[in-house]
Design an enzyme around this catalytic site. Sequence first.
Site, PDB file in Angstrom:
ATOM      1  N   HIS A  22       0.857  -1.187   0.000  1.00  0.00           N
ATOM      2  CA  HIS A  22       0.000   0.000   0.000  1.00  0.00           C
ATOM      3  C   HIS A  22       0.890   1.234   0.000  1.00  0.00           C
ATOM      4  O   HIS A  22       1.927   1.252   0.664  1.00  0.00           O
ATOM      5  CB  HIS A  22      -0.905   0.009   1.231  1.00  0.00           C
ATOM      6  CG  HIS A  22      -1.895  -1.111   1.243  1.00  0.00           C
ATOM      7  ND1 HIS A  22      -3.053  -1.060   0.531  1.00  0.00           N
ATOM      8  CD2 HIS A  22      -1.873  -2.316   1.865  1.00  0.00           C
ATOM      9  CE1 HIS A  22      -3.731  -2.188   0.722  1.00  0.00           C
ATOM     10  NE2 HIS A  22      -3.032  -2.961   1.526  1.00  0.00           N
ATOM     11  N   CYS A  34      -2.100   5.409  -4.558  1.00  0.00           N
ATOM     12  CA  CYS A  34      -2.785   4.121  -4.609  1.00  0.00           C
ATOM     13  C   CYS A  34      -3.864   4.132  -5.695  1.00  0.00           C
ATOM     14  O   CYS A  34      -3.967   3.193  -6.486  1.00  0.00           O
ATOM     15  CB  CYS A  34      -3.407   3.804  -3.250  1.00  0.00           C
ATOM     16  SG  CYS A  34      -4.250   2.210  -3.204  1.00  0.00           S
TER      17      CYS A  34
END
Length: 111
Positions: A22, A34
């Site tokens: 992430h 992201c």
Amino acid sequence: MIHIKFDRNKDGTIHMFTMSGHADAGPHGQDLVCAGASAVSFGTVNAIAAICNTELDVELLDDGGFLRCRVPEKLDDETYNNVQLLLEGMLVSMQTMEEQYRQFIHIESKL
């Protein structure tokens, strides 16, 4: 950090890519790195399906943070070349993000 790895055949063509991790570049739902990486990767997978009439072999974790896609074997030459063009375009897009957001995304592309 998002890690993206492009695995290549001996002839330099891409046979698989893996995204994991992430970015943590912002609060959940507001993380532009992201969102950008997800949009590029899923857009490429969808473009390959729509334009090349080819489904990649996709592994995806339900909670996010992991995507692996393999190019199927035994594609005809024209389809294979089109798939490669879209994957190389994906790599360029990801590298552009990496230039701006190096602390959140890392790309590896090797034979």
